[in-house]
Write a protein that holds these residues in place. Structure first.
Motif, PDB file in Angstrom:
ATOM      1  N   SER A   1      30.626 -46.250 -39.891  1.00  0.00           N
ATOM      2  CA  SER A   1      30.408 -47.174 -38.817  1.00  0.00           C
ATOM      3  C   SER A   1      30.834 -48.433 -39.282  1.00  0.00           C
ATOM      4  CB  SER A   1      29.245 -47.454 -38.242  1.00  0.00           C
ATOM      5  OG  SER A   1      28.565 -46.114 -37.743  1.00  0.00           O
ATOM      6  N   LYS A   2      31.506 -49.265 -38.316  1.00  0.00           N
ATOM      7  CA  LYS A   2      31.747 -50.692 -38.866  1.00  0.00           C
ATOM      8  C   LYS A   2      30.497 -51.579 -38.766  1.00  0.00           C
ATOM      9  CE  LYS A   2      36.565 -50.720 -38.696  1.00  0.00           C
ATOM     10  NZ  LYS A   2      37.223 -50.980 -39.845  1.00  0.00           N
ATOM     11  N   VAL A   3      30.652 -52.446 -39.513  1.00  0.00           N
ATOM     12  CA  VAL A   3      29.280 -53.439 -39.769  1.00  0.00           C
ATOM     13  C   VAL A   3      29.832 -54.958 -39.723  1.00  0.00           C
ATOM     14  CG1 VAL A   3      27.225 -54.452 -41.306  1.00  0.00           C
ATOM     15  CG2 VAL A   3      27.979 -51.876 -41.142  1.00  0.00           C
ATOM     16  N   LEU A   4      28.779 -55.545 -38.702  1.00  0.00           N
ATOM     17  CA  LEU A   4      28.957 -56.974 -38.263  1.00  0.00           C
ATOM     18  C   LEU A   4      27.532 -57.531 -38.475  1.00  0.00           C
ATOM     19  CD1 LEU A   4      30.989 -59.054 -35.712  1.00  0.00           C
ATOM     20  CD2 LEU A   4      28.475 -59.496 -36.034  1.00  0.00           C
ATOM     21  N   ILE A   5      27.632 -58.574 -39.642  1.00  0.00           N
ATOM     22  CA  ILE A   5      26.166 -59.444 -39.641  1.00  0.00           C
ATOM     23  C   ILE A   5      26.429 -60.814 -39.303  1.00  0.00           C
ATOM     24  CG2 ILE A   5      25.504 -57.854 -41.496  1.00  0.00           C
ATOM     25  CD1 ILE A   5      26.128 -60.059 -43.587  1.00  0.00           C
ATOM     26  N   HIS A   6      25.477 -61.164 -38.540  1.00  0.00           N
ATOM     27  CA  HIS A   6      25.419 -62.724 -38.145  1.00  0.00           C
ATOM     28  C   HIS A   6      24.274 -63.519 -39.119  1.00  0.00           C
ATOM     29  CE1 HIS A   6      25.944 -66.162 -35.657  1.00  0.00           C
ATOM     30  NE2 HIS A   6      24.571 -65.956 -35.359  1.00  0.00           N
ATOM     31  N   GLN A   7      24.597 -64.630 -39.462  1.00  0.00           N
ATOM     32  CA  GLN A   7      23.786 -65.436 -40.134  1.00  0.00           C
ATOM     33  C   GLN A   7      23.407 -66.675 -39.538  1.00  0.00           C
ATOM     34  OE1 GLN A   7      22.192 -65.416 -43.323  1.00  0.00           O
ATOM     35  NE2 GLN A   7      21.188 -67.113 -42.340  1.00  0.00           N
ATOM     36  N   LEU A   8      22.339 -66.478 -38.833  1.00  0.00           N
ATOM     37  CA  LEU A   8      21.423 -67.462 -37.885  1.00  0.00           C
ATOM     38  C   LEU A   8      21.420 -68.794 -38.515  1.00  0.00           C
ATOM     39  CD1 LEU A   8      21.091 -67.815 -34.930  1.00  0.00           C
ATOM     40  CD2 LEU A   8      18.739 -66.800 -35.621  1.00  0.00           C
ATOM     41  N   ASP A   9      20.376 -68.837 -39.646  1.00  0.00           N
ATOM     42  CA  ASP A   9      19.744 -70.003 -40.154  1.00  0.00           C
ATOM     43  C   ASP A   9      20.731 -70.571 -41.155  1.00  0.00           C
ATOM     44  OD1 ASP A   9      16.783 -69.699 -39.164  1.00  0.00           O
ATOM     45  OD2 ASP A   9      17.286 -67.728 -40.090  1.00  0.00           O
ATOM     46  N   ILE A  10      20.418 -71.796 -41.300  1.00  0.00           N
ATOM     47  CA  ILE A  10      21.108 -72.778 -42.458  1.00  0.00           C
ATOM     48  C   ILE A  10      21.316 -72.101 -43.645  1.00  0.00           C
ATOM     49  CG2 ILE A  10      21.279 -74.809 -43.632  1.00  0.00           C
ATOM     50  CD1 ILE A  10      22.130 -75.334 -40.929  1.00  0.00           C
ATOM     51  N   LYS A  11      20.016 -71.413 -44.254  1.00  0.00           N
ATOM     52  CA  LYS A  11      20.118 -70.875 -45.511  1.00  0.00           C
ATOM     53  C   LYS A  11      20.124 -69.540 -45.407  1.00  0.00           C
ATOM     54  CE  LYS A  11      16.943 -70.485 -49.588  1.00  0.00           C
ATOM     55  NZ  LYS A  11      15.454 -70.996 -50.105  1.00  0.00           N
ATOM     56  N   PRO A  12      20.814 -68.675 -46.138  1.00  0.00           N
ATOM     57  CA  PRO A  12      21.223 -67.325 -45.999  1.00  0.00           C
ATOM     58  C   PRO A  12      20.027 -66.618 -46.267  1.00  0.00           C
ATOM     59  CG  PRO A  12      22.242 -68.046 -48.074  1.00  0.00           C
ATOM     60  CD  PRO A  12      21.737 -69.387 -47.327  1.00  0.00           C
ATOM     61  N   THR A  13      19.784 -65.595 -45.375  1.00  0.00           N
ATOM     62  CA  THR A  13      18.608 -64.574 -45.430  1.00  0.00           C
ATOM     63  C   THR A  13      18.964 -63.695 -46.673  1.00  0.00           C
ATOM     64  OG1 THR A  13      19.410 -63.277 -44.014  1.00  0.00           O
ATOM     65  CG2 THR A  13      18.059 -65.013 -43.200  1.00  0.00           C
ATOM     66  N   LEU A  14      17.703 -63.413 -47.152  1.00  0.00           N
ATOM     67  CA  LEU A  14      17.995 -62.284 -48.521  1.00  0.00           C
ATOM     68  C   LEU A  14      18.485 -60.895 -47.878  1.00  0.00           C
ATOM     69  CD1 LEU A  14      17.561 -61.457 -51.386  1.00  0.00           C
ATOM     70  CD2 LEU A  14      15.159 -61.093 -50.825  1.00  0.00           C
ATOM     71  N   SER A  15      18.034 -60.700 -46.830  1.00  0.00           N
ATOM     72  CA  SER A  15      18.497 -59.347 -46.089  1.00  0.00           C
ATOM     73  C   SER A  15      19.854 -59.531 -46.071  1.00  0.00           C
ATOM     74  CB  SER A  15      17.731 -58.923 -44.881  1.00  0.00           C
ATOM     75  OG  SER A  15      17.787 -60.020 -43.862  1.00  0.00           O
ATOM     76  N   ASN A  16      20.570 -60.354 -45.391  1.00  0.00           N
ATOM     77  CA  ASN A  16      21.978 -60.801 -45.232  1.00  0.00           C
ATOM     78  C   ASN A  16      22.737 -60.376 -46.368  1.00  0.00           C
ATOM     79  OD1 ASN A  16      21.906 -60.396 -42.498  1.00  0.00           O
ATOM     80  ND2 ASN A  16      22.176 -62.624 -42.043  1.00  0.00           N
ATOM     81  N   LYS A  17      22.431 -61.122 -47.504  1.00  0.00           N
ATOM     82  CA  LYS A  17      22.886 -61.308 -48.831  1.00  0.00           C
ATOM     83  C   LYS A  17      23.270 -59.933 -49.357  1.00  0.00           C
ATOM     84  CE  LYS A  17      24.282 -64.653 -50.561  1.00  0.00           C
ATOM     85  NZ  LYS A  17      25.675 -65.509 -50.737  1.00  0.00           N
ATOM     86  N   LEU A  18      22.123 -59.151 -49.291  1.00  0.00           N
ATOM     87  CA  LEU A  18      21.855 -57.786 -49.773  1.00  0.00           C
ATOM     88  C   LEU A  18      22.817 -57.210 -49.107  1.00  0.00           C
ATOM     89  CD1 LEU A  18      18.131 -57.404 -50.460  1.00  0.00           C
ATOM     90  CD2 LEU A  18      19.847 -57.680 -52.022  1.00  0.00           C
ATOM     91  N   VAL A  19      23.229 -57.085 -48.062  1.00  0.00           N
ATOM     92  CA  VAL A  19      24.210 -56.337 -47.204  1.00  0.00           C
ATOM     93  C   VAL A  19      25.614 -56.913 -46.997  1.00  0.00           C
ATOM     94  CG1 VAL A  19      22.309 -54.445 -46.058  1.00  0.00           C
ATOM     95  CG2 VAL A  19      23.161 -56.593 -44.982  1.00  0.00           C
ATOM     96  N   SER A  20      25.809 -57.913 -47.267  1.00  0.00           N
ATOM     97  CA  SER A  20      27.078 -58.870 -47.143  1.00  0.00           C
ATOM     98  C   SER A  20      28.148 -58.187 -47.737  1.00  0.00           C
ATOM     99  CB  SER A  20      26.918 -60.322 -47.575  1.00  0.00           C
ATOM    100  OG  SER A  20      26.822 -60.366 -48.950  1.00  0.00           O
ATOM    101  N   GLY A  21      28.141 -57.621 -48.676  1.00  0.00           N
ATOM    102  CA  GLY A  21      29.359 -57.008 -49.381  1.00  0.00           C
ATOM    103  C   GLY A  21      29.888 -55.413 -48.572  1.00  0.00           C
ATOM    104  N   LEU A  22      28.948 -54.959 -47.623  1.00  0.00           N
ATOM    105  CA  LEU A  22      28.981 -53.882 -46.878  1.00  0.00           C
ATOM    106  C   LEU A  22      29.627 -54.276 -45.542  1.00  0.00           C
ATOM    107  CD1 LEU A  22      25.932 -51.738 -47.723  1.00  0.00           C
ATOM    108  CD2 LEU A  22      28.127 -51.613 -48.745  1.00  0.00           C
ATOM    109  N   ALA A  23      29.423 -55.690 -45.088  1.00  0.00           N
ATOM    110  CA  ALA A  23      29.935 -56.065 -43.998  1.00  0.00           C
ATOM    111  C   ALA A  23      31.532 -56.002 -43.869  1.00  0.00           C
ATOM    112  CB  ALA A  23      29.297 -57.215 -43.480  1.00  0.00           C
ATOM    113  N   ASP A  24      32.006 -55.432 -42.582  1.00  0.00           N
ATOM    114  CA  ASP A  24      33.515 -55.747 -42.228  1.00  0.00           C
ATOM    115  C   ASP A  24      33.682 -57.122 -41.570  1.00  0.00           C
ATOM    116  OD1 ASP A  24      34.347 -52.791 -42.610  1.00  0.00           O
ATOM    117  OD2 ASP A  24      32.672 -52.762 -41.349  1.00  0.00           O
TER     118      ASP A  24
END
Length: 343
Positions: free
Chosen positions: A116-139
């Protein structure tokens, strides 16, 4: 098209996902969607109003302090991954969209394994740990503010601005004088709830206080005709915001962006030592909110601040104008275009 939306634990990561789903649904009536969230968070009840298919997977939340619960994370995460793998193999999504939350990690890992394709959205000013952990997998990665471009791979990161649910466009944005709305949050904010309940008696009788405490977080308060307490505001949530002349809230960015769109002046009290402080500081630097730390306030002091703010019409108007300027409100259209290009 089939999409999986994943997030939860709080409503902060859920509301923008609903906005994305609504925008996609508007262009594709055949869209199939599955929401994967947490078992104990508020998202299951919240999403019932949208008739979205909802499933849960276990997720290990990393605590940035010593806790024996951190030792269980590998085991919980493995169980979550295996369950996500089964759900995704059955649903076969083209795309997985996340706006943060640890529940998204096993879902994204399973999704990438299945193609599957992956899109992540960073909502807050400071990057969330969960987003940082999977950012390398995001398309593709989208962010609310230009400032956040520095936190991710710029080649696949794009600013989209605010992602809001469609219902916010349907309200009559007319403030009632001396109408104070208190948002305790979807999961509740006990410290704010208790503070406001003790503040109410210090406010004049012509001030109306509408207090959303969060589910199961009601607090005892003296019987007052001008104080109204609710666990949750469902269908009239945005209308209550629209009718307020001042809002008291935590500093989750999803809520702040809703207040921004409706040009609502707000007293912002972030969760101590959390990413919410970064959000509050960002707005305060732009003179777009009244920022107070939790330990700075007593009931009497908060009452004085409320009266002082309400009486200063010029300042209220300035804060209202400034908070509206903090974001771009075409995020839903932009992200639909991005998703179409990911197909």
């Amino acid at each position: 098209m089939k999409i999986v939306l994943t997030g939860g634990g709080t409503l902060g990561s859920v509301s923008p996902l609903v906005g994305i789903w609504q925008a996609l649904k508007a262009q594709d009536s055949q869209l199939e969607a599955l929401f994967i969230g947490t078992k104990t968070g508020p998202e299951k009840d919240f999403l019932k109003q949208y008739s979205l298919d909802f499933k849960t997977v276990p997720a290990g939340k990393f605590r940035r302090y010593f806790s024996l619960k951190n030792l269980l994370i590998p085991f919980v995460s493995l169980i979550g991954f295996l369950k996500a793998l089964r759900l995704l193999a059955e649903f076969k999504p083209n795309l997985i969209v996340s706006a943060g939350g640890f529940v998204a990690i096993p879902v994204i890992l399973a999704g990438k394994l299945l193609g599957s394709k992956v899109l992540i959205h960073q909502l807050d000013i400071k990057p969330t740990l969960s987003n940082k952990l999977v950012s390398g997998l995001a398309d593709k990665i989208t962010v609310t503010f230009e400032k956040s471009l520095n936190d991710y791979n710029r080649k696949k990161t794009e600013v989209v601005g605010s992602l809001l649910r469609q219902e916010i466009n349907e309200v009559i944005n007319q403030a009632k004088e001396k109408n104070i709305l208190v948002l305790g949050g979807g999961t509740g904010a006990l410290a704010i709830n208790q503070l406001v309940a003790k503040t109410a008696p210090f406010l004049p009788k012509d001030f109306q206080i509408i207090h959303m405490t969060g589910k199961g977080k009601k607090v005892k308060v003296l019987d007052q005709n001008n104080y109204h307490q609710f666990e949750f505001l469902d269908n009239d949530y945005y209308q209550k915001i629209a009718e307020s002349s001042l809002v008291i809230s935590r500093a989750g960015l999803s809520t702040l962006l809703e207040l921004s769109f409706l040009k609502k002046p707000a007293i912002v009290i972030p969760i101590p030592s959390s990413h919410q402080e970064d959000n509050a500081e960002y707005l305060a630097a732009k003179k777009a909110c009244f920022y107070f730390k939790q330990n700075e306030l007593t009931p009497k002091k908060l009452a004085e601040k409320i009266k002082e703010i309400i009486d200063n019409k010029e300042q209220l108007s300035q804060i209202s104008d400034n908070i509206f300027k903090i974001a771009d409100y075409n995020g839903a259209k932009k992200i639909v275009k991005i998703i179409n290009n990911l197909k």
